[in-house]
Design a protein around this motif. Sequence first.
Motif, mmCIF file in Angstrom:
data_model
loop_
_atom_site.group_PDB
_atom_site.id
_atom_site.type_symbol
_atom_site.label_atom_id
_atom_site.label_comp_id
_atom_site.label_asym_id
_atom_site.label_seq_id
_atom_site.Cartn_x
_atom_site.Cartn_y
_atom_site.Cartn_z
ATOM 1 N N VAL A 10 1.100 -1.200 -0.211
ATOM 2 C CA VAL A 10 -0.127 -0.273 0.428
ATOM 3 C C VAL A 10 0.977 1.526 -0.160
ATOM 4 C CG1 VAL A 10 -1.681 -1.014 1.424
ATOM 5 C CG2 VAL A 10 -0.572 0.101 2.816
ATOM 6 N N ILE A 11 -0.327 2.136 -0.219
ATOM 7 C CA ILE A 11 0.478 3.824 -0.146
ATOM 8 C C ILE A 11 1.544 3.831 1.765
ATOM 9 C CG2 ILE A 11 0.761 5.883 0.038
ATOM 10 C CD1 ILE A 11 -0.998 5.778 -1.998
ATOM 11 N N ASP A 12 2.909 3.942 1.341
ATOM 12 C CA ASP A 12 3.235 4.166 2.711
ATOM 13 C C ASP A 12 2.106 5.604 3.905
ATOM 14 O OD1 ASP A 12 6.160 3.867 4.512
ATOM 15 O OD2 ASP A 12 5.181 6.077 5.278
ATOM 16 N N TYR A 13 1.440 4.474 4.582
ATOM 17 C CA TYR A 13 1.146 5.033 5.897
ATOM 18 C C TYR A 13 2.261 6.947 6.192
ATOM 19 C CZ TYR A 13 4.359 4.174 9.525
ATOM 20 O OH TYR A 13 5.553 4.424 10.740
ATOM 21 N N ASN A 14 2.881 6.879 5.868
ATOM 22 C CA ASN A 14 3.714 8.723 6.279
ATOM 23 C C ASN A 14 3.953 9.493 4.968
ATOM 24 O OD1 ASN A 14 4.974 8.657 8.743
ATOM 25 N ND2 ASN A 14 6.768 7.627 8.183
ATOM 26 N N VAL A 15 2.782 8.924 3.908
ATOM 27 C CA VAL A 15 2.436 9.678 2.751
ATOM 28 C C VAL A 15 1.296 10.160 2.376
ATOM 29 C CG1 VAL A 15 2.989 9.815 -0.043
ATOM 30 C CG2 VAL A 15 4.259 8.077 1.149
ATOM 31 N N ARG A 16 1.034 11.685 2.006
ATOM 32 C CA ARG A 16 -0.355 11.978 2.263
ATOM 33 C C ARG A 16 -0.627 11.515 0.793
ATOM 34 N NH1 ARG A 16 -3.115 17.088 0.419
ATOM 35 N NH2 ARG A 16 -4.514 17.280 0.850
ATOM 36 N N PRO A 17 -1.730 10.613 0.329
ATOM 37 C CA PRO A 17 -2.284 10.384 -1.229
ATOM 38 C C PRO A 17 -2.212 11.494 -1.772
ATOM 39 C CG PRO A 17 -2.948 8.952 1.333
ATOM 40 C CD PRO A 17 -2.032 10.341 1.416
ATOM 41 N N ARG A 18 -2.376 11.180 -3.113
ATOM 42 C CA ARG A 18 -3.199 12.597 -3.853
ATOM 43 C C ARG A 18 -3.670 11.575 -5.361
ATOM 44 N NH1 ARG A 18 2.416 12.828 -5.067
ATOM 45 N NH2 ARG A 18 2.044 12.063 -6.932
ATOM 46 N N VAL A 19 -4.925 12.625 -4.841
ATOM 47 C CA VAL A 19 -6.000 12.659 -6.065
ATOM 48 C C VAL A 19 -5.315 12.847 -7.097
ATOM 49 C CG1 VAL A 19 -8.320 12.692 -7.014
ATOM 50 C CG2 VAL A 19 -7.637 12.355 -3.982
ATOM 51 N N LYS A 20 -6.142 12.487 -8.615
ATOM 52 C CA LYS A 20 -5.633 12.407 -10.099
ATOM 53 C C LYS A 20 -6.468 13.420 -10.423
ATOM 54 C CE LYS A 20 -4.179 7.922 -11.095
ATOM 55 N NZ LYS A 20 -4.609 6.467 -12.181
ATOM 56 N N PRO A 21 -6.009 14.043 -11.717
ATOM 57 C CA PRO A 21 -6.787 16.069 -11.662
ATOM 58 C C PRO A 21 -8.059 15.080 -12.387
ATOM 59 C CG PRO A 21 -4.202 15.367 -12.939
ATOM 60 C CD PRO A 21 -4.640 13.990 -11.635
ATOM 61 N N MET A 33 5.779 3.081 -1.061
ATOM 62 C CA MET A 33 4.893 2.181 -1.115
ATOM 63 C C MET A 33 5.703 1.257 0.028
ATOM 64 S SD MET A 33 2.432 2.960 -3.436
ATOM 65 C CE MET A 33 1.670 1.463 -3.488
ATOM 66 N N SER A 34 4.592 0.768 0.509
ATOM 67 C CA SER A 34 5.271 -0.406 1.914
ATOM 68 C C SER A 34 3.892 -1.418 2.378
ATOM 69 C CB SER A 34 5.644 0.803 2.943
ATOM 70 O OG SER A 34 4.623 1.580 3.748
#
Length: 249
Positions: A10-21, A33-34
């Motif tokens: 999954v996306i690493d929990y320290n990373v803020r996800p970004r939504v596609k435009p 990822m982690s």
Amino acid sequence: MKVLVPVKRVIDYNVRPRVKPDGSGVDLANIKMSMNPFDEIAVEEAIRLKEKGVATEIVAISVGPQKAQETLRTALAMGADRAILVQTDDTVEPLAVAKILKAIADEEQPGLVILGKQAIDDDSNQTGQMLAALMGRPQGTFASKVEVADNKATVTREVDGGLETVAIELPAIVTTDLRLNEPRYASLPNIMKAKSKPLANKTPADYGVDTAPRLETLKTVEPPKRTAGIKVADVDELVTKLKNMGVAA
């Protein structure tokens, strides 16, 4: 006793996800990822059971793209004995994952399947329960403590009203909560050893599972931004503000 531990990339929990435009989903390009944190806890618990002499072999499993090998190597470095990657580039929903895990469990005949209660990317909280239903096995979910003895598992689980303790016959399914343990860091020697541990590559077709999605994501949006707070001079003004906000709501 053999223990199966499914893990998810999954996306690493320290990373803020970004939504596609275009709002079609989450942007995964150039994102760290982690391993899903709840699955890390599951791996740690399996290792502790092995250190106690309860478990004899730990098999890590992941369903996902080729890069999920990195997640499995992390599990091997932590202490898992071997790994199975069911490779697919599709977005696999919980039911399909549960069907794949059931097929693997039918082959491996584990005494225990330990997995995270949910993945932090979709928050479905379904795979463990679906697996238990498909296998017809007892389950202990949201585990904050697990004890195994005399072919039984005693699971202390976190519920809304506090804690509940259940005794379940093995083989069984356990899903882990945050307070079960603190996962260890893999040492450099173990990371090097993990490279030589066996990792089998499979596909969903090998287990006769159709991974075609049953759900359609219509749109993905960022959560609304928090509005600015309001300063008040005293408690009376605070109470008045709260009353007016309640009326407005």
